[in-house]
Design an enzyme around this catalytic site. Structure first.
Site, short mmCIF file in Angstrom:
data_model
loop_
_atom_site.label_atom_id
_atom_site.label_comp_id
_atom_site.label_asym_id
_atom_site.label_seq_id
_atom_site.Cartn_x
_atom_site.Cartn_y
_atom_site.Cartn_z
N HIS A 169 0.71 -1.26 -0.08
CA HIS A 169 0.04 0.18 -0.12
C HIS A 169 1.04 1.40 0.05
CE1 HIS A 169 -3.79 -1.92 0.26
NE2 HIS A 169 -3.65 -2.54 1.15
N CYS A 217 -0.08 1.61 -5.79
CA CYS A 217 -1.21 2.22 -6.40
C CYS A 217 -0.68 3.76 -6.83
CB CYS A 217 -2.31 2.34 -5.45
SG CYS A 217 -2.14 3.66 -4.12
#
Length: 162
Positions: free
Chosen positions: A57, A129
């Site tokens: 993440h 991401c």
């Protein structure tokens, strides 16, 4: 995993059977650690011929790969496993879309960016991401797991072991 250029130190990487950013990998990442998919549709382990994939993440769950997009060609990624340190050097950046299966296949390919190519060397894909970039461009699409449309992949090759 340690990435000195962006301040990552001793980030735990959990291996599992699967593909990058699937449900089991996301559950691992949600614990604040990195995930490494292995197997027929995933990658290989550290130092092995093929694509050693690590996902984590960037904007949630401790943000372990928050600064991954800052990695530059020549930066080192150190993987410690079984008493060996694998030293990979970043060589390029590849951005893919989760909405395009052909691009997603590039991320999981044995040779990053080249689905179907036979690997000849140990390679690394660090994937996270592109939520801030997507949102800045007005793109708020995400899949059922919360992954934004785009992934930023830093690709490297193994240069030494010790």
């Amino acid at each position: 995993m340690s990435i000195p250029a962006i301040g990552v130190r001793n980030l735990r990487v959990v291996a599992y059977t699967g593909t990058a950013d699937d449900r089991p990998g996301t559950k691992i990442q949600d614990r604040g650690v990195a995930a490494s998919p292995r197997g027929r549709a995933g990658g290989v382990g550290p130092g092995e011929i093929g694509n050693f994939i690590i996902t984590g993440h960037r904007v949630s769950h401790g943000r372990p790969l928050e600064r991954a997009p800052e990695l530059k060609n020549g930066d080192h990624v150190l993987i410690s496993a079984g008493g060996t340190v694998y030293d990979y050097v970043i060589t390029r950046t590849m951005t893919i879309s989760f909405r395009k299966p052909a691009e997603k296949a590039q991320q999981n390919a044995a040779v990053p960016g080249n689905p179907g190519a036979k690997p000849t060397q140990p390679m690394l894909t660090i994937s996270t991401c592109s939520t801030p970039e997507d949102h800045a461009a007005g793109n708020y699409w995400h899949d059922e797991l919360g992954n934004p449309e785009h992934r930023i992949n830093k690709i490297g090759t193994l240069v030494t072991t010790r």
